[in-house]
Write a protein that holds these residues in place. Sequence first.
Motif: not given
Length: 501
Positions: A467, A493-495
Amino acid sequence: MTQSGPRGPSWQWPVAGVVAGASGLATSWFAANALHVRAWPVVAVAEWVIRHTPGHVAETAIQHLGHRDKPVLVSIIVALLTVIFALLGAAGRRHWWVPILGFLVLGVVGGLAVAAERAEGGHGQIAVMIGLLTWVGVFGLITEPLRYQPPEGRRAALRLGLVAAGAVVVGAFAPYVGRGRRAVEQARSRLRLTGVTPPVVPTGADLGLALPWATPTGAFYRIDTAVSPPALDPSTWRVRIHGMVERELTLSLDDLLARQRTQAWITLNCVSNPVGGDLIGNAWWSGVLLRSLLAEAGVKSGADAVLQTSADGWTCGTPLSALQDDRNAMLAVAMNGAPLPINHGFPVRTIVPGLYGYVSACKWVVDLKVTTMDDAVGYWIPLGWAVKGPVKLASRIDRPASGDVVPAGTYTIAGVAWQQETGIASVEVSVDGGAWQKATLGRVPDDETWVQWRIDVPLTSGAHQAQVRAVSSSGEVQTPVRRDVVPDGATGWHRVDFEVS
Ligand SMILES: Nc1nc2c(c(=O)[nH]1)N[C@H]1C(S)=C(S)[C@@H](COP(=O)(O)O)O[C@H]1N2
Ligand SMILES: [Mo]
């Protein structure tokens, strides 16, 4: 051919209706392109529907479709029309006048929708007339063998096939005949823009790991409501700056080019970009600063917004402060050192670092009205999007992608982070939910672009996830709260989930 009772094989009649209908759509589409009118009747109907859709319905639709609502709506209308054409054709087997009447009614609907279009001259009705004549003429032609006693089914099938093939060819070639578009492409390639230099990527900006820091023009995302983008002749293009100003200005491209040029790397992104999405790009823009043009016009006190209008009638409202402060808000004439591509706003568009495109980046701009925020209500606002659209703090992992399989050992995770005008102070990565670790940042010329980042992590075999979160130069830590793109941009958040072999 006086006779009673149904004629011809029954399946051929609805097919004839659909083929005649498609032919009319193809010729009107062709005519709209050739005459360089943007409002193909089907598009005009789609736009009419969008304008008259109750807010909450539009909102739900856009939540699902994002900014691509119009192509979807056009497809739905074409599908509906196909059903209507089939029904009309089937009815024609018994009553010759039903399809004629049906085509007439559809033609009137298309004509009214075209008439309701802003910024279109009477040309649009020519496309409607051509489509209508095609419907009636083609339907008559292909059902003629079916009217014989006994019906000549094979001759009818042959005509059907030929006409259908013709319609496909006409439709497919339509976008290329646009005499407007061809001439404008030529004018564009002849254009020599003095003072426009090719892009040179600043040293240290591109870490060379994932996507390029400088987005090539061909890979730059494109978002607009134009089904066929306006093709504007650069020699007759004008922009009018008016409203709450001391001196109204009307500038040609030459007038604009005679003024002082500014050039900058600026990252542009779309409010519809989901977390991890690719509706973002970074380019080298050349143009004239809006603050100097506004100073020339003399903004009157009380004004706090600019309503921008494009040649296709699209509008957006931009806070005046963003156009007057020290950022590189400009009327851009070039992208990556070349005249703007038609799809990106040729000959002139607006670029405002720090604001999402829907409130600032007007392509094919022709009108700037200095006014107040209440008056500057742009295209997307009644459809459920926020009046103001400052870019939110965001970050993305580009390497690895979800689903990738990477070798065990030390691996470099990399990506980008951005909040134009505010700037990125640091980027942190957490692997498998562990502690946040600081990534190394690429160098950037200023706060108007995205920042690349990288971090080396040891990985053992098995399933992993990573992340990313950014911290802005004003101290904000990117929020984990997942929000959808409506009304003012996604958060969270980008994961990525990946495998180590
Ligand atoms: N004329 C016009 N300008 C427009 C739009 C549009 O629909 N029509 N869309 C805006 C939106 S929502 C974005 S994100 C940017 C995208 O610019 P690009 O297509 O050059 O990437 O253009 C903006 N300018
Ligand atoms: Mo957008």
